[in-house]
Design a protein around this motif. Structure first.
Motif, PDB file in Angstrom:
ATOM      1  N   LYS A  32       0.827  -1.008  -0.107  1.00 21.68           N
ATOM      2  CA  LYS A  32      -0.087   0.278   0.031  1.00 21.68           C
ATOM      3  C   LYS A  32       0.805   1.202  -0.122  1.00 21.68           C
ATOM      4  CE  LYS A  32      -3.817  -1.943   2.339  1.00 21.68           C
ATOM      5  NZ  LYS A  32      -3.149  -3.276   2.799  1.00 21.68           N
ATOM      6  N   SER A  33       2.064   1.004   0.407  1.00 24.59           N
ATOM      7  CA  SER A  33       2.945   2.106   0.462  1.00 24.59           C
ATOM      8  C   SER A  33       4.379   1.898   0.245  1.00 24.59           C
ATOM      9  CB  SER A  33       2.752   3.012   1.860  1.00 24.59           C
ATOM     10  OG  SER A  33       3.031   2.027   2.947  1.00 24.59           O
ATOM     11  N   ILE A  34       5.196   2.729  -0.577  1.00 28.21           N
ATOM     12  CA  ILE A  34       6.312   2.339  -0.646  1.00 28.21           C
ATOM     13  C   ILE A  34       7.463   3.487  -0.204  1.00 28.21           C
ATOM     14  CG2 ILE A  34       8.239   1.907  -2.421  1.00 28.21           C
ATOM     15  CD1 ILE A  34       6.065   0.512  -4.074  1.00 28.21           C
ATOM     16  N   ALA A  35       8.545   3.103   0.216  1.00 25.10           N
ATOM     17  CA  ALA A  35       9.478   4.240   0.436  1.00 25.10           C
ATOM     18  C   ALA A  35      10.716   3.996  -0.448  1.00 25.10           C
ATOM     19  CB  ALA A  35      10.054   4.381   1.920  1.00 25.10           C
ATOM     20  N   VAL A  36      11.265   5.080  -1.207  1.00 25.26           N
ATOM     21  CA  VAL A  36      12.555   4.667  -1.976  1.00 25.26           C
ATOM     22  C   VAL A  36      13.549   5.421  -1.193  1.00 25.26           C
ATOM     23  CG1 VAL A  36      13.546   5.267  -4.050  1.00 25.26           C
ATOM     24  CG2 VAL A  36      11.050   4.861  -4.066  1.00 25.26           C
TER      25      VAL A  36
ATOM     26  N   TYR B  89      16.552   8.004  -9.123  1.00 24.65           N
ATOM     27  CA  TYR B  89      15.677   8.930  -9.789  1.00 24.65           C
ATOM     28  C   TYR B  89      14.706   7.853 -10.488  1.00 24.65           C
ATOM     29  CZ  TYR B  89      13.666  12.407 -13.188  1.00 24.65           C
ATOM     30  OH  TYR B  89      13.134  13.274 -13.924  1.00 24.65           O
ATOM     31  N   ASP B  90      15.336   7.152 -11.342  1.00 20.81           N
ATOM     32  CA  ASP B  90      14.680   6.342 -12.456  1.00 20.81           C
ATOM     33  C   ASP B  90      13.529   5.663 -11.728  1.00 20.81           C
ATOM     34  OD1 ASP B  90      16.028   7.212 -14.642  1.00 20.81           O
ATOM     35  OD2 ASP B  90      17.454   5.561 -14.563  1.00 20.81           O
ATOM     36  N   ILE B  91      13.814   5.015 -10.451  1.00 19.73           N
ATOM     37  CA  ILE B  91      12.944   4.159  -9.689  1.00 19.73           C
ATOM     38  C   ILE B  91      11.734   4.937  -9.023  1.00 19.73           C
ATOM     39  CG2 ILE B  91      12.772   2.781  -7.606  1.00 19.73           C
ATOM     40  CD1 ILE B  91      15.500   1.638  -8.002  1.00 19.73           C
ATOM     41  N   LEU B  92      11.984   6.005  -8.676  1.00 20.20           N
ATOM     42  CA  LEU B  92      10.963   6.886  -8.441  1.00 20.20           C
ATOM     43  C   LEU B  92       9.984   7.251  -9.640  1.00 20.20           C
ATOM     44  CD1 LEU B  92       9.717   8.073  -5.683  1.00 20.20           C
ATOM     45  CD2 LEU B  92      11.022  10.564  -6.367  1.00 20.20           C
ATOM     46  N   LYS B  93      10.680   7.651 -10.661  1.00 24.12           N
ATOM     47  CA  LYS B  93      10.173   8.039 -11.684  1.00 24.12           C
ATOM     48  C   LYS B  93       9.116   6.632 -12.439  1.00 24.12           C
ATOM     49  CE  LYS B  93      10.946   9.826 -16.332  1.00 24.12           C
ATOM     50  NZ  LYS B  93      11.159   8.523 -17.267  1.00 24.12           N
ATOM     51  N   ASN B  94       9.767   5.584 -12.259  1.00 24.98           N
ATOM     52  CA  ASN B  94       8.865   4.423 -12.910  1.00 24.98           C
ATOM     53  C   ASN B  94       7.668   4.285 -11.805  1.00 24.98           C
ATOM     54  OD1 ASN B  94      10.462   3.762 -15.155  1.00 24.98           O
ATOM     55  ND2 ASN B  94      11.644   1.943 -14.184  1.00 24.98           N
TER      56      ASN B  94
ATOM     57  N   ASN C 251      21.934  -5.680  -5.272  1.00 26.64           N
ATOM     58  CA  ASN C 251      22.650  -6.045  -6.726  1.00 26.64           C
ATOM     59  C   ASN C 251      21.629  -6.400  -7.599  1.00 26.64           C
ATOM     60  OD1 ASN C 251      24.261  -5.844  -8.618  1.00 26.64           O
ATOM     61  ND2 ASN C 251      25.104  -7.983  -8.229  1.00 26.64           N
ATOM     62  N   CYS C 252      20.307  -5.937  -7.669  1.00 20.49           N
ATOM     63  CA  CYS C 252      19.352  -6.119  -8.476  1.00 20.49           C
ATOM     64  C   CYS C 252      18.436  -4.963  -9.189  1.00 20.49           C
ATOM     65  CB  CYS C 252      18.208  -7.100  -7.832  1.00 20.49           C
ATOM     66  SG  CYS C 252      17.326  -6.124  -6.843  1.00 20.49           S
ATOM     67  N   LEU C 253      17.697  -5.210 -10.069  1.00 13.20           N
ATOM     68  CA  LEU C 253      17.309  -4.349 -10.886  1.00 13.20           C
ATOM     69  C   LEU C 253      15.934  -3.758 -10.343  1.00 13.20           C
ATOM     70  CD1 LEU C 253      17.325  -3.267 -13.881  1.00 13.20           C
ATOM     71  CD2 LEU C 253      15.961  -5.232 -14.638  1.00 13.20           C
ATOM     72  N   GLY C 254      15.177  -4.731  -9.450  1.00 13.93           N
ATOM     73  CA  GLY C 254      14.063  -4.261  -8.845  1.00 13.93           C
ATOM     74  C   GLY C 254      12.955  -5.134  -9.130  1.00 13.93           C
ATOM     75  N   VAL C 255      11.738  -4.884  -8.669  1.00 11.58           N
ATOM     76  CA  VAL C 255      10.352  -5.754  -8.976  1.00 11.58           C
ATOM     77  C   VAL C 255       9.525  -4.940  -9.654  1.00 11.58           C
ATOM     78  CG1 VAL C 255       8.694  -7.046  -7.909  1.00 11.58           C
ATOM     79  CG2 VAL C 255      11.222  -6.908  -6.884  1.00 11.58           C
ATOM     80  N   ILE C 256       8.852  -5.777 -10.555  1.00 10.35           N
ATOM     81  CA  ILE C 256       7.461  -5.238 -11.334  1.00 10.35           C
ATOM     82  C   ILE C 256       6.104  -5.908 -11.062  1.00 10.35           C
ATOM     83  CG2 ILE C 256       6.579  -4.451 -13.598  1.00 10.35           C
ATOM     84  CD1 ILE C 256       9.613  -3.850 -14.591  1.00 10.35           C
ATOM     85  N   ASP C 257       5.132  -5.424 -10.820  1.00  6.54           N
ATOM     86  CA  ASP C 257       3.966  -6.368 -10.817  1.00  6.54           C
ATOM     87  C   ASP C 257       3.115  -5.243 -11.579  1.00  6.54           C
ATOM     88  OD1 ASP C 257       1.227  -7.129 -10.031  1.00  6.54           O
ATOM     89  OD2 ASP C 257       2.319  -8.180  -8.436  1.00  6.54           O
ATOM     90  N   THR C 258       2.618  -5.957 -12.874  1.00  7.16           N
ATOM     91  CA  THR C 258       1.739  -5.174 -13.697  1.00  7.16           C
ATOM     92  C   THR C 258       0.358  -5.236 -13.118  1.00  7.16           C
ATOM     93  OG1 THR C 258       1.242  -7.323 -14.885  1.00  7.16           O
ATOM     94  CG2 THR C 258       3.190  -5.935 -15.813  1.00  7.16           C
TER      95      THR C 258
ATOM     96  N   ALA D 107       8.660  -1.200  -9.432  1.00  4.34           N
ATOM     97  CA  ALA D 107      10.009  -0.561  -8.520  1.00  4.34           C
ATOM     98  C   ALA D 107      11.021  -1.084  -8.905  1.00  4.34           C
ATOM     99  CB  ALA D 107       9.488  -1.299  -6.944  1.00  4.34           C
ATOM    100  N   SER D 108      11.395  -0.444 -10.366  1.00  2.00           N
ATOM    101  CA  SER D 108      12.702  -1.092 -10.824  1.00  2.00           C
ATOM    102  C   SER D 108      13.243   0.017 -11.732  1.00  2.00           C
ATOM    103  CB  SER D 108      12.499  -2.247 -11.934  1.00  2.00           C
ATOM    104  OG  SER D 108      11.842  -1.649 -13.126  1.00  2.00           O
ATOM    105  N   PHE D 109      14.479   0.042 -12.138  1.00  5.93           N
ATOM    106  CA  PHE D 109      15.048   1.254 -13.125  1.00  5.93           C
ATOM    107  C   PHE D 109      15.172   0.815 -14.297  1.00  5.93           C
ATOM    108  CE2 PHE D 109      18.672  -1.037 -11.253  1.00  5.93           C
ATOM    109  CZ  PHE D 109      19.606  -1.116 -12.200  1.00  5.93           C
TER     110      PHE D 109
END
Lengths: 355, 698
Positions: free
Chosen positions: B9-13, B25-30, B129-136, B142-144
């Motif tokens: 429900k909430s994410i902190a970057v 920047y990219d993660i927040l933007k995504n 050391n990862c790119l992040g996670v995406i849930d469509t 939450a990735s770059f």
């Protein structure tokens, strides 16, 4: 008749080559020569007669014609070994004496080949020293020269052999030891009244091995160039570095065999291109067809073995001290080496064969 | 358990940045750009506001609850952030930051500290050391990564971030839909096992797709994968398998079993569909995600040209799929609308002048035959065919059938939009017919897997006790292998028949032994230093009389002495000459990741060259044993060729199961092989002629 026992203070010093070299020169100098091996450790059957393989080579090399049954009356087969440990085997010395008697008939000189060192054989009650006394032989001690310390053993041998001791032949002297022989050992022996009968330099061809023998020793499989199994290998190298380093390294060494993992196609190719005469592939890994066809083109036999590189290297290290004289060209070269580097006048004088 | 990672429900970057081009920047933007609907809290001590969102100097300054922390701060600050997460009761984090164990000792130390701290706090994390996670489905990116995949049902996890990017980029233009996209990074906390479980439970995911370089716990991996694969297809691309690094092994089994063999066996046993190229990863995923499974091996091919039809037929045949002709009345029906020169049998060639209508009619006719389990539709862009119309017809029919339809519209330019139409309606299109066949074959195999009855495991009890003493003794003496006689006793305890044999030290004893056993006999050298007797001439067979035995004794002992002067010769073993049979090899080997494996293959002296062997991880089920025998190329030899009678295959199966039991009973076995194991005629059993055991460890 003079009996010359060729003995040593350790195994694998080159007694066989020295015996053959002495015998051939004696023949050339007009003597009637016999060869006798009281105890053999390399059993072989020639026309169903049990004898010793080294003795058989000398017998043939010197064109002798005594009955084969007398050449080596006691052969240490597994059979004899087991039996002698389980209970005392009787009558062996008698057998030796009888054969020797027959062989000495009509000879000027009989060369007697020792086995192991002059101290070996006690477990059969056939110690070298004892045999020497029984046969009333004079003794030439052959020493593989590995530094000054060998003087110690020679001194002990002289003490034990007393008046039977003729002198010492220093064998397989590598160039780095020339100085040590000249500066320490020669003056030392002179002071102690020990005659140096010969100084034989190390010869890498005499010390080489054919690919066929190599394969047999290693229990490998030959994959290419079955017609080149006579290639002589003088040196062994391990191919475990980068290709550019490897090429440098292979090029500097004459007639080398490269020991390398079967999957290192890069090293295998560079070895073949830099003049190696044999490839030993370890780890039971078979090379690609490209490697095999290249080897066929360049007449380089490839042996595949099961063990890893280190184990094979270890095996080869042990093997290098017990090379056998099989190859004809090697034998001839070896005999020439003995003839040129042994002081025969001194031997003749000391044995009373010539004054 | 992992809900906060995918549907928070909430994410902190933490480490959000104002500078375009920076990861923070990219993660927040995504997150913002792709419409995440929950609260987003950028954390940055030097900013009040980033991309229109209020920024906080630290996590502790955020007044609200946070479900997921995305960490992008430099490596040395990560531990501090984890501590703050603890204080804020955040139980899930994605650590994007690189510079941990992949970068050296210092990094490894930092990573260990983080793992320990997270454990202490009861917190789970993906990465570092990862790119992040995406849930469509929750619209969370939450990735770059550059872009957001379409919504779909493929759940993808990958150890390599770069591969994630490549797959994503490849998916974007074709609008291939994903449910979740998980970059695993160093996998220092959340592992492939956790992710497989999460994807298995995820309603939006129909297909589990993974890229794996290595795994840490082979046994648990198999256990979980076997469960997940019964629920959803698990398709895995495994890389990083080379055989050259394998330790030098002292007998056959070890040399043949690289880690590749272990993975291959493990994947087979737990129903993972293994692919070897990224292309297949996509091809299979699209088929599994969009089409129903074929319920049998009978396929039909509809084509407008001969060549591709034949290629597809060949591929079917090789894969074990069948092309049966249609019912007679349906063939007659085809005749009513196809030109007389068309081919009415399977493959059905509707000819190059076909239009969309002919495709449609042919497909409808084929589907009337209930025996057909799946249809491949091939199209070459001729001048007369209307690709767009044809694809619409096929797409419409696909919606009405419960059988899989796969297409291969070949070419590029003229089929592009048709292929897109098809894919949008869930019909995957393949560049070449073989790819379509390969995909539908994988689906059929998977159908078999999920409908397979529970595996049956035999346990052979009471065998262990008889062999226990031998192993204990060897351990007490700190030995690395069992002696010849011990091997004999162990195999005996496990019920293997062995040739009658007697030990002899001298030729007289050998002759007596041979007399006792009865001529002809075999003689073998016995020496602790000699493992491979025949390599050095330590074996003589078919000795028919006293003289031959005496000579053999001399030859063998002399030869061995000559070649291996340092080997101690105990003596020789006199064995009965066994009756004729087929030679196979069977063994146990130990893999660092999966534990013990059983190996089977055609035996004899060519085993190393042919390398025709199969492996299964212990415990081996009855089905596994059945399959591993049939998997070898030389299996027909056991069946009997040119009028030979069949070998006792059941006895081989039983032997495999017994070896599996032995590996369980004695985990200290590092390597064992029976070579050869002589397989007699059906009903007559097997005889273990020669065997070796290497032991160690526990």
């Amino acid at each position: 008749m003079v009996t010359i026992y060729v003995g040593s203070t350790a195994g694998y010093t080159g007694k066989t080559l020295v015996s053959m070299g002495l015998g051939s020169r004696f023949q050339r100098d007009g003597f009637k020569v016999g060869y006798f091996k009281p105890v053999g450790i390399l059993p072989v059957k020639i026309d169903d007669t049990l004898t010793d393989n080294d003795a058989w080579r000398i017998y043939r090399g010197l064109n002798l014609s005594d009955p084969l049954t007398d050449l080596c009356p006691v052969v240490l087969t597994q059979e004899l070994l087991v039996k002698s440990y389980l209970k005392d085997v009787k009558g062996l010395m008698k057998r030796i004496e009888n054969s020797f008697k027959r062989i000495s008939i009509n000879k000027d000189i009989v060369i007697v080949g020792g086995y192991g060192s002059i101290y070996t054989g006690s477990f059969l009650d056939l110690q070298g020293l004892k045999v020497i006394k029984k046969l009333e032989a004079k003794v030439v001690i052959v020493v593989k020269y590995e530094g000054e310390y060998i003087a110690d053993y020679v001194l002990q041998a002289k003490r034990d052999l007393k008046e039977r001791f003729l002198g010492v032949i220093l064998n397989k002297i590598t160039p780095e030891y020339h100085k040590s022989v000249e500066e320490y050992v020669e003056p030392f022996f002179k002071r102690k009244g020990i005659d140096i009968l010969g100084k034989v330099p190390h010869d890498s061809i005499v010390g080489s091995i054919t690919v066929e023998e190599l394969n047999e020793m290693l229990g490998g499989k030959v994959l290419s160039c079955h017609h080149c199994l006579g290639n002589l290998v003088e040196h062994f190298l391990i191919g475990a570095m980068q290709v550019d380093k490897a090429i440098e390294y292979f090029k500097k060494t004459r007639n080398n065999a490269v020991i390398v993992g079967g999957d290192r196609a890069d090293i295998q190719l560079s070895a073949m291109e830099s003049g190696s005469v044999c490839l030993i592939l370890t780890g039971d890994l078979y090379p690609s067809e490209i490697i095999i066809s290249r080897a066929e083109q360049k007449n380089i036999p490839i042996i595949v073995v099961r063990e890893d590189t280190y184990s094979i290297a270890k095996k080869l290290e042990k093997l290098s001290v017990r090379l056998r004289l099989r190859d004809k060209s090697k034998v001839e070269r070896g005999m020439k080496l003995i003839s040129e580097n042994v002081n025969f006048d001194l031997i003749y004088r000391k044995t009373g064969l010539r004054s | 358990m992992m809900n906060n990672f995918f549907n928070p429900k909430s994410i902190a970057v933490i480490g959000a940045s104002r500078t375009p081009g920076k990861v923070g920047y990219d993660i927040l933007k995504n997150l913002i750009q792709y419409g995440f609907e929950g609260a987003i809290y950028p954390i940055n001590p030097g900013a009040d506001n980033i991309l229109g969102r209020k920024a906080y100097p630290s996590l502790l300054d955020v007044p609200d609850n946070i479900d997921l922390a995305v960490i992008v701060v430099p490596p040395k600050n990560v531990l501090e952030v984890i501590n703050q997460c603890g204080a804020k009761h955040i139980d899930s984090a994605i650590i994007i930051t690189a510079g941990f164990k992949e970068s050296g000792i210092e990094g490894l130390k930092l990573e260990t500290e983080i793992v320990n701290k997270a454990k202490e706090l009861g917190m789970r994390f993906i990465g570092p050391n990862c790119l992040g996670v995406i849930d469509t489905h929750s619209k969370m990116n939450a990735s770059f990564a550059a872009g957001m995949p379409a919504k779909g049902s493929i759940g993808f996890f990958s150890q390599s971030g770069a591969l994630c990017l490549a797959v994503l980029d490849r998916a974007l233009p074709d609008e291939i839909g994903f449910s979740k996209f998980i970059s695993m990074g160093n996998k220092s906390d959340i592992s492939d096992i956790d992710i497989m479980l999460a994807l298995s439970e995820d309603e939006n995911t129909k297909v589990v797709l993974g890229y794996i370089e290595g795994i840490s716990d082979g046994k648990s991996f198999m256990e979980v994968a076997a469960k997940v694969s019964k629920k959803k297809p698990v398709i895995i691309l495994k890389s990083g398998v080379t055989s050259s690094g394998a330790k030098a092994a002292s007998s056959h089994t070890g040399a043949l079993a690289g880690r590749e063999a272990a993975f291959d066996a493990a994947f087979k046993q737990c129903g993972i569909i293994r692919v070897h190229t990224i292309n297949d990863l996509f091809n299979y995923a699209l088929a599994f995600a969009n089409q129903p499974l074929p319920k049998g091996p009978d396929m039909a091919i509809i084509t407008n040209s001969g060549g591709p039809g034949i290629l597809a037929a060949d591929a079917c045949d090789k894969a074990g799929l069948q092309l049966i002709p249609l019912h007679k009345e349906l063939v007659d029906e085809l005749r009513t609308f196809l030109p007389p020169v068309a081919s009415f049998y399977n493959p059905i060639d509707i000819l190059g002048d076909s239009g969309a209508e002919r495709y449609e009619k042919a497909l409808l006719t084929v589907l009337k035959d209930e025996r057909i389990n799946g249809v491949l539709i091939l199209l070459t862009p001729t001048a007369t065919v209307n690709v767009e119309e044809t694809s619409i017809s096929i797409a419409n029919i696909a919606k009405t059938t419960d059988r899989p339809l796969l297409t291969s519209f070949m070419g590029k330019k003229s089929i592009e939009s048709g292929a897109k139409t098809l894919l949008r309606s869930g019909v995957p299109n393949y560049n070449y017919p073989e790819e379509a066949v390969s995909a539908i074959n994988a689906m059929y195999r998977y159908h078999l897997w999920i409908n397979r009855p529970e595996k049956k495991y035999h346990s052979f009890e009471g065998l262990r006790d008889k062999a226990q003493g031998i192993f204990s003794n060897a351990k007490r003496e700190n030995r690395e292998r069992l002696t010849e006689l011990e091997v004999h006793d162990v195999l005996n305890a496990y019920g293997f028949n062995m040739p009658r044999s007697l030990f002899a030290r001298t030729s007289e004893e050998a002759v007596a032994a041979a007399k006792g056993i009865g001529y002809p006999v075999v003689m073998k050298i016995i020496s602790p230093q000699i493992i491979h007797k025949s390599d050095i001439g330590g074996v003589k067979v078919n000795l028919k009389n006293k003289k031959e035995v005496e000579n053999a004794f001399f030859d063998i002992t002399t030869k061995v002495k000559n070649i291996m002067p340092h080997a101690h010769i105990y003596g020789v073993l006199i064995q009965e000459m066994v009756p004729s049979g087929k030679e196979v090899i069977m063994g146990i080997t130990k893999d660092p990741q999966f534990g013990h494996m059983i190996m089977f293959g055609l035996g004899g002296i060519y085993v190393e060259v042919l390398k025709d062997v199969s492996f299964r991880i212990v415990p081996v089920s009855q089905e596994d044993a059945y399959e591993m025998i049939r998997e070898t190329k030389t299996f027909p030899l056991l069946r009997g060729v040119r009028g030979e009678t069949e070998a006792d295959i059941e006895a081989i199966e039983k032997s495999i199961l017994i070896l599996s039991q032995m590996a369980i009973d004695f985990p200290q076995i590092i390597e064992a092989d029976i070579n050869p194991l002589l397989v007699r005629k059906r009903g007559r059993g097997v005889i273990a002629i020669d065997a070796r055991f290497a032991i160690g460890g526990d």
